[in-house]
Write a protein that holds these residues in place. Structure first.
Motif, PDB file in Angstrom:
ATOM      1  N   SER A  17       0.836  -1.198   0.000  1.00  0.00           N
ATOM      2  CA  SER A  17       0.000   0.000   0.000  1.00  0.00           C
ATOM      3  C   SER A  17       0.867   1.243   0.000  1.00  0.00           C
ATOM      4  CB  SER A  17      -0.921   0.016   1.216  1.00  0.00           C
ATOM      5  OG  SER A  17      -1.806  -1.087   1.207  1.00  0.00           O
ATOM      6  N   LEU A  18       0.276   2.303  -0.527  1.00  0.00           N
ATOM      7  CA  LEU A  18       0.958   3.594  -0.575  1.00  0.00           C
ATOM      8  C   LEU A  18      -0.111   4.668  -0.646  1.00  0.00           C
ATOM      9  CD1 LEU A  18       4.035   4.355  -0.773  1.00  0.00           C
ATOM     10  CD2 LEU A  18       3.655   4.695  -3.211  1.00  0.00           C
ATOM     11  N   ARG A  19       0.152   5.793  -0.026  1.00  0.00           N
ATOM     12  CA  ARG A  19      -0.777   6.912  -0.118  1.00  0.00           C
ATOM     13  C   ARG A  19      -0.079   8.125  -0.706  1.00  0.00           C
ATOM     14  NH1 ARG A  19      -4.178  10.240   4.503  1.00  0.00           N
ATOM     15  NH2 ARG A  19      -2.117  11.178   4.849  1.00  0.00           N
ATOM     16  N   LEU A  20      -0.656   8.631  -1.771  1.00  0.00           N
ATOM     17  CA  LEU A  20      -0.156   9.863  -2.384  1.00  0.00           C
ATOM     18  C   LEU A  20      -0.951  11.050  -1.845  1.00  0.00           C
ATOM     19  CD1 LEU A  20       0.163   8.757  -6.125  1.00  0.00           C
ATOM     20  CD2 LEU A  20       1.834   8.544  -4.273  1.00  0.00           C
ATOM     21  N   SER A  21      -0.266  12.166  -1.748  1.00  0.00           N
ATOM     22  CA  SER A  21      -0.907  13.417  -1.348  1.00  0.00           C
ATOM     23  C   SER A  21      -0.669  14.464  -2.414  1.00  0.00           C
ATOM     24  CB  SER A  21      -0.338  13.922  -0.015  1.00  0.00           C
ATOM     25  OG  SER A  21      -0.547  12.999   1.022  1.00  0.00           O
ATOM     26  N   CYS A  22      -1.601  15.380  -2.522  1.00  0.00           N
ATOM     27  CA  CYS A  22      -1.457  16.502  -3.453  1.00  0.00           C
ATOM     28  C   CYS A  22      -1.913  17.759  -2.718  1.00  0.00           C
ATOM     29  CB  CYS A  22      -2.279  16.268  -4.699  1.00  0.00           C
ATOM     30  SG  CYS A  22      -2.308  17.677  -5.842  1.00  0.00           S
ATOM     31  N   ALA A  23      -0.968  18.630  -2.435  1.00  0.00           N
ATOM     32  CA  ALA A  23      -1.265  19.870  -1.720  1.00  0.00           C
ATOM     33  C   ALA A  23      -1.513  20.992  -2.723  1.00  0.00           C
ATOM     34  CB  ALA A  23      -0.117  20.233  -0.799  1.00  0.00           C
ATOM     35  N   ALA A  24      -2.577  21.737  -2.496  1.00  0.00           N
ATOM     36  CA  ALA A  24      -2.958  22.810  -3.416  1.00  0.00           C
ATOM     37  C   ALA A  24      -2.811  24.170  -2.762  1.00  0.00           C
ATOM     38  CB  ALA A  24      -4.397  22.621  -3.873  1.00  0.00           C
ATOM     39  N   SER A  63      -9.418  -0.232 -13.961  1.00  0.00           N
ATOM     40  CA  SER A  63      -8.183  -0.924 -13.591  1.00  0.00           C
ATOM     41  C   SER A  63      -7.812  -0.740 -12.114  1.00  0.00           C
ATOM     42  CB  SER A  63      -7.025  -0.431 -14.468  1.00  0.00           C
ATOM     43  OG  SER A  63      -6.862   0.976 -14.327  1.00  0.00           O
ATOM     44  N   VAL A  64      -8.377   0.268 -11.456  1.00  0.00           N
ATOM     45  CA  VAL A  64      -8.033   0.516 -10.058  1.00  0.00           C
ATOM     46  C   VAL A  64      -9.241   0.401  -9.133  1.00  0.00           C
ATOM     47  CG1 VAL A  64      -6.196   2.064 -10.821  1.00  0.00           C
ATOM     48  CG2 VAL A  64      -8.379   3.032 -10.086  1.00  0.00           C
ATOM     49  N   LYS A  65     -10.402   0.225  -9.686  1.00  0.00           N
ATOM     50  CA  LYS A  65     -11.619   0.175  -8.871  1.00  0.00           C
ATOM     51  C   LYS A  65     -11.530  -0.950  -7.843  1.00  0.00           C
ATOM     52  CE  LYS A  65     -15.052   1.327 -11.326  1.00  0.00           C
ATOM     53  NZ  LYS A  65     -16.152   1.321 -12.328  1.00  0.00           N
ATOM     54  N   GLY A  66     -11.851  -0.625  -6.619  1.00  0.00           N
ATOM     55  CA  GLY A  66     -11.774  -1.598  -5.539  1.00  0.00           C
ATOM     56  C   GLY A  66     -10.411  -1.667  -4.866  1.00  0.00           C
ATOM     57  N   ARG A  67      -9.397  -1.037  -5.469  1.00  0.00           N
ATOM     58  CA  ARG A  67      -8.044  -1.063  -4.888  1.00  0.00           C
ATOM     59  C   ARG A  67      -7.586   0.331  -4.474  1.00  0.00           C
ATOM     60  NH1 ARG A  67      -3.801  -2.295  -7.865  1.00  0.00           N
ATOM     61  NH2 ARG A  67      -4.690  -1.594  -9.847  1.00  0.00           N
ATOM     62  N   PHE A  68      -7.998   1.342  -5.216  1.00  0.00           N
ATOM     63  CA  PHE A  68      -7.589   2.720  -4.937  1.00  0.00           C
ATOM     64  C   PHE A  68      -8.778   3.493  -4.374  1.00  0.00           C
ATOM     65  CE2 PHE A  68      -3.988   3.198  -8.318  1.00  0.00           C
ATOM     66  CZ  PHE A  68      -3.394   2.050  -7.843  1.00  0.00           C
ATOM     67  N   THR A  69      -8.470   4.474  -3.521  1.00  0.00           N
ATOM     68  CA  THR A  69      -9.503   5.342  -2.960  1.00  0.00           C
ATOM     69  C   THR A  69      -9.023   6.787  -2.998  1.00  0.00           C
ATOM     70  OG1 THR A  69     -10.238   3.598  -1.453  1.00  0.00           O
ATOM     71  CG2 THR A  69     -10.954   5.843  -0.974  1.00  0.00           C
ATOM     72  N   ILE A  70      -9.842   7.652  -3.584  1.00  0.00           N
ATOM     73  CA  ILE A  70      -9.529   9.076  -3.610  1.00  0.00           C
ATOM     74  C   ILE A  70     -10.355   9.789  -2.545  1.00  0.00           C
ATOM     75  CG2 ILE A  70     -11.250   9.526  -5.426  1.00  0.00           C
ATOM     76  CD1 ILE A  70      -9.376  11.726  -6.484  1.00  0.00           C
ATOM     77  N   THR A  71      -9.709  10.636  -1.797  1.00  0.00           N
ATOM     78  CA  THR A  71     -10.381  11.445  -0.785  1.00  0.00           C
ATOM     79  C   THR A  71      -9.793  12.848  -0.797  1.00  0.00           C
ATOM     80  OG1 THR A  71      -8.794  10.753   0.918  1.00  0.00           O
ATOM     81  CG2 THR A  71     -10.840   9.474   0.749  1.00  0.00           C
ATOM     82  N   ARG A  72     -10.434  13.738  -0.101  1.00  0.00           N
ATOM     83  CA  ARG A  72      -9.913  15.094   0.001  1.00  0.00           C
ATOM     84  C   ARG A  72     -10.226  15.685   1.367  1.00  0.00           C
ATOM     85  NH1 ARG A  72     -12.330  18.340  -4.721  1.00  0.00           N
ATOM     86  NH2 ARG A  72     -11.314  20.123  -3.698  1.00  0.00           N
ATOM     87  N   ASP A  73      -9.398  16.623   1.763  1.00  0.00           N
ATOM     88  CA  ASP A  73      -9.613  17.370   2.990  1.00  0.00           C
ATOM     89  C   ASP A  73      -9.548  18.844   2.614  1.00  0.00           C
ATOM     90  OD1 ASP A  73      -9.508  18.667   5.428  1.00  0.00           O
ATOM     91  OD2 ASP A  73      -8.227  17.187   6.362  1.00  0.00           O
ATOM     92  N   ASN A  77      -6.581  21.699   2.139  1.00  0.00           N
ATOM     93  CA  ASN A  77      -6.285  21.921   0.714  1.00  0.00           C
ATOM     94  C   ASN A  77      -5.503  20.758   0.118  1.00  0.00           C
ATOM     95  OD1 ASN A  77      -7.546  24.367   0.971  1.00  0.00           O
ATOM     96  ND2 ASN A  77      -5.794  25.616   0.399  1.00  0.00           N
ATOM     97  N   THR A  78      -5.925  19.558   0.431  1.00  0.00           N
ATOM     98  CA  THR A  78      -5.176  18.377   0.017  1.00  0.00           C
ATOM     99  C   THR A  78      -6.118  17.294  -0.495  1.00  0.00           C
ATOM    100  OG1 THR A  78      -3.458  18.849   1.664  1.00  0.00           O
ATOM    101  CG2 THR A  78      -3.500  16.642   0.736  1.00  0.00           C
ATOM    102  N   VAL A  79      -5.677  16.625  -1.532  1.00  0.00           N
ATOM    103  CA  VAL A  79      -6.371  15.454  -2.051  1.00  0.00           C
ATOM    104  C   VAL A  79      -5.418  14.263  -1.944  1.00  0.00           C
ATOM    105  CG1 VAL A  79      -5.677  15.899  -4.447  1.00  0.00           C
ATOM    106  CG2 VAL A  79      -7.704  14.512  -3.975  1.00  0.00           C
ATOM    107  N   TYR A  80      -5.989  13.103  -1.671  1.00  0.00           N
ATOM    108  CA  TYR A  80      -5.200  11.900  -1.425  1.00  0.00           C
ATOM    109  C   TYR A  80      -5.594  10.791  -2.400  1.00  0.00           C
ATOM    110  CZ  TYR A  80      -4.674  14.317   3.048  1.00  0.00           C
ATOM    111  OH  TYR A  80      -4.433  15.251   4.026  1.00  0.00           O
TER     112      TYR A  80
END
Length: 119
Positions: A17-24, A63-73, A77-80
């Motif tokens: 597992s890995l979590r990416l972050s994107c700061a705006a 191809s990622v459904k059920g394995r990846f999850t996108i969320t935001r806070d 100002n961040t999306v994961y």
């Protein structure tokens, strides 16, 4: 316009597992629908996941459904992008992008972060 900076990429084993972050930064983050895209070596950039401005609705590539999850806070100002059950074919540069509500184009992009899945 928003400025986007991805982080969290790296090397992960198959199944890991890995979590990416994107700061705006810039204009009001909560006015933007956000998306994750990826580009593998020798391939075109492809859609991975998207989330609406308020975080109510999400959508994923098959191809990622059920394995990846996108969320935001929106307070941060961040999306994961939470990536589980990684596969070798998930190896790519991952980009986050912003699309202003009511528009169809993603006009603001981050610089990308490399994710490598090793077997």
């Amino acid at each position: 316009q928003v400025q986007l900076v991805e982080s969290g990429g790296g090397l992960v084993q198959v199944g890991g597992s890995l979590r990416l972050s994107c700061a705006a930064s810039g204009r009001t983050f909560s006015s933007y629908n956000m998306g994750w895209f990826r580009q593998a070596p020798g391939k075109e950039r492809e859609f991975v996941a998207t989330i609406t401005a308020r975080g109510v609705t999400t959508a994923y590539a098959d191809s990622v459904k059920g394995r990846f999850t996108i969320t935001r806070d929106n307070a941060k100002n961040t999306v994961y992008l939470q990536m589980n059950s990684r596969k070798p074919e998930d190896t790519a540069v991952y980009y986050c992008a912003a699309r202003y509500r009511g528009t169809v184009e993603y006009n603001d992009w981050g610089q990308g972060t490399q994710v490598t899945v090793s077997s």
